[in-house]
Design an enzyme around this catalytic site. Structure first.
Site: not given
Ligand code: RFL
Ligand code: PHB
Length: 398
Positions: A77, A206, A298, A302, A393
């Site tokens: 994008h 957004y 979110p 980032k 961004y």
């Molecule tokens: P995770 O993905 O939470 O993975 C951690 C893993 O550790 C396991 N765990 C254990 N394993 C063994 N023993 C234990 N005691 C444990 N405790 C936990 C868990 O089961 C899991 O599998 O962390 P990680 O790897 O650091 O990754 C981080 C990302 O997942 C997170 O930062 C992103 O998803 C955030 N996020 C977004 N980030 C972006 O860069 N761009 C985005 O567009 C974006 N959108 C989002 C998001 C996060 C969201 N939510 C639901 C929090 C949108 C949403 C809605």
């Molecule tokens: C997503 O596609 O889940 C998403 C995209 C952009 C954001 C947060 C979440 O800022």
């Protein structure tokens, strides 16, 4: 119960994107590692999260040897759209920075990393229960213990990488007087819906709206991800698909709402919004990376990208240690990672504050709303302001 003993160079706790990416980068550098995950692979793949990758994350995934499908199926994008007062304003990321972002879901990144790990021959233990970390001080001999299938295990390692997310065991194991926790919790959440419907627009939108924030995102040309700001009291069961689509339409300009294709949800969930940074990120031979060390709301997309840059710094430090017997990269890890994290925290906090409706009782109030309006108006008039948004961004340099 007897204990089975194992040995590796780096014990990685958590098989989210941080843990799997670190494991792949290390394996390709000839550094042996074991990943321990408390959940099953299907559970990990069922968590619908991030959708937007910075170039830095794309480059690290390529370095890890998992970019083929991302380059074939991901959607580059060049811009992003902000909607304010019913008007769409495009921020031309590429014209302003020379960079673009890649729309490719976290689920797909995780699947690619899982496949590569399967082929690498490195050990991954899923459904590891009661994971505990021991003796990670600098002069200690780190160990990780867990049980699986009624058997207790012990893993000896040189280092422990805490990649176990916000609720993990690694950060929680650090004595309270050795760690500072900086936190801000926002008074609202995001209700997200995933559907097999074509995205309403080719780029992300957004939306600032008096009923609350909304986001139109996507996973592919046939799969959409939408969010609406919701109350923290809301329960996902109380939001039917119909109610979600109706609320989203109310927050979109009529011309966009008219193009919205609705359909049954594949997944629907509510995420609270939080800014959080733990300092430092290194405790002797224990290193925290990704959501284990910090959380961003979110809005700036980032979280996953910061997880990738933490892992990049940690991988470089570990390679330097094993190839050159120098601790310099590992000694610098916390400071280097935190310098980038705080800037992404600032951007995510700013974008969250700008785009959401704060409850009447909140800190912002009517004056805060006028500040949001003035800031948005300025943003759309000023190339300098747009460049600031665009530069952040697409991702600051590592
Ligand atoms: P995770 O993905 O939470 O993975 C951690 C893993 O550790 C396991 N765990 C254990 N394993 C063994 N023993 C234990 N005691 C444990 N405790 C936990 C868990 O089961 C899991 O599998 O962390 P990680 O790897 O650091 O990754 C981080 C990302 O997942 C997170 O930062 C992103 O998803 C955030 N996020 C977004 N980030 C972006 O860069 N761009 C985005 O567009 C974006 N959108 C989002 C998001 C996060 C969201 N939510 C639901 C929090 C949108 C949403 C809605
Ligand atoms: C997503 O596609 O889940 C998403 C995209 C952009 C954001 C947060 C979440 O800022």
């Amino acid at each position: 119960m007897s204990t089975v003993t194992h040995r590796t160079q780096v014990a990685i706790i958590g098989a989210g994107p941080s843990g799997l990416l670190l494991g792949q980068l290390l394996a390709r550098s000839g550094i042996d590692n074991v990943v321990l995950e408390q959940r099953s692979p299907d559970y990990v793949l069922g968590r619908i999260r991030a959708g937007v990758l910075e170039q830095t994350a794309v480059d690290l995934l390529a370095e890890a040897g998992v970019s083929r499908r991302m380059h074939a199926e991901g959607l580059p994008h060049d811009g992003v759209v902000l909607c304010f007062d019913g008007q769409l304003h495009r921020i031309d990321l590429h014209a302003l920075t020379g960079k673009r972002v890649m729309v490719y879901g976290q689920t797909e990144v995780t699947r690619d990393l899982m496949d590569a790990r399967g082929a690498s021959g490195q050990t991954t233990v899923y459904e590891a229960a009661d994971v505990a970390i021991h003796d990670w001080s600098l002069d200690g001999a780190p160990r990780v213990t867990w049980t699986a299938g009624g058997q207790s295990h012990e893993l000896h390692a040189d280092f422990i990488a805490g990649c176990d997310g916000f609720h993990g065991v690694c950060r929680a194991s650090v004595p309270q007087d050795a760690i500072t926790l900086n936190e801000k919790v926002y008074p609202f959440g995001w209700l997200g819906l995933l559907s097999d419907t074509p995205p309403v627009h080719e780029e992300l939108i957004y939306v600032h709206h008096e009923r609350g924030f909304a986001l139109c995102s996507q996973r592919s040309r046939t799969r959409s991800r939408y969010y609406v700001q919701c109350s923290l009291q809301d329960k996902v069961e109380d939001w039917s698909d119909e109610a979600f689509w109706a609320e989203l339409k109310r927050r979109l300009p009529a011309s966009v709402a008219a193009d919205l294709v609705t359909g049954p949800s594949l997944e629907k969930s509510i995420a609270p919004l939080r800014s959080f940074v733990a300092e430092p990120l290194r405790f002797g031979r224990l290193f925290l990376a990704g959501d284990a060390g910090h959380i961003v709301p979110p809005t700036g997309a980032k979280g996953l990208n910061l997880a990738a840059s933490d892992v990049g710094y940690l991988w470089q430090g570990l390679v330097e240690h094993y190839r050159g017997a120098s601790m310099a990269g590992l000694d610098a890890y916390s400071q280097r990672a935190l310098a980038r994290i705080w800037k992404a925290e600032r951007f995510s906090w700013w974008m969250t504050s700008l785009m959401h409706r704060f409850p009447e009782t909140g800190v912002t109030g009517p004056f805060g709303e006028r500040m949001q309006q003035a800031e948005l108006a300025y943003l759309f008039e000023s190339k300098a302001a747009q460049t600031v948004l665009a530069e952040n961004y697409v991702g600051l340099p590592m």
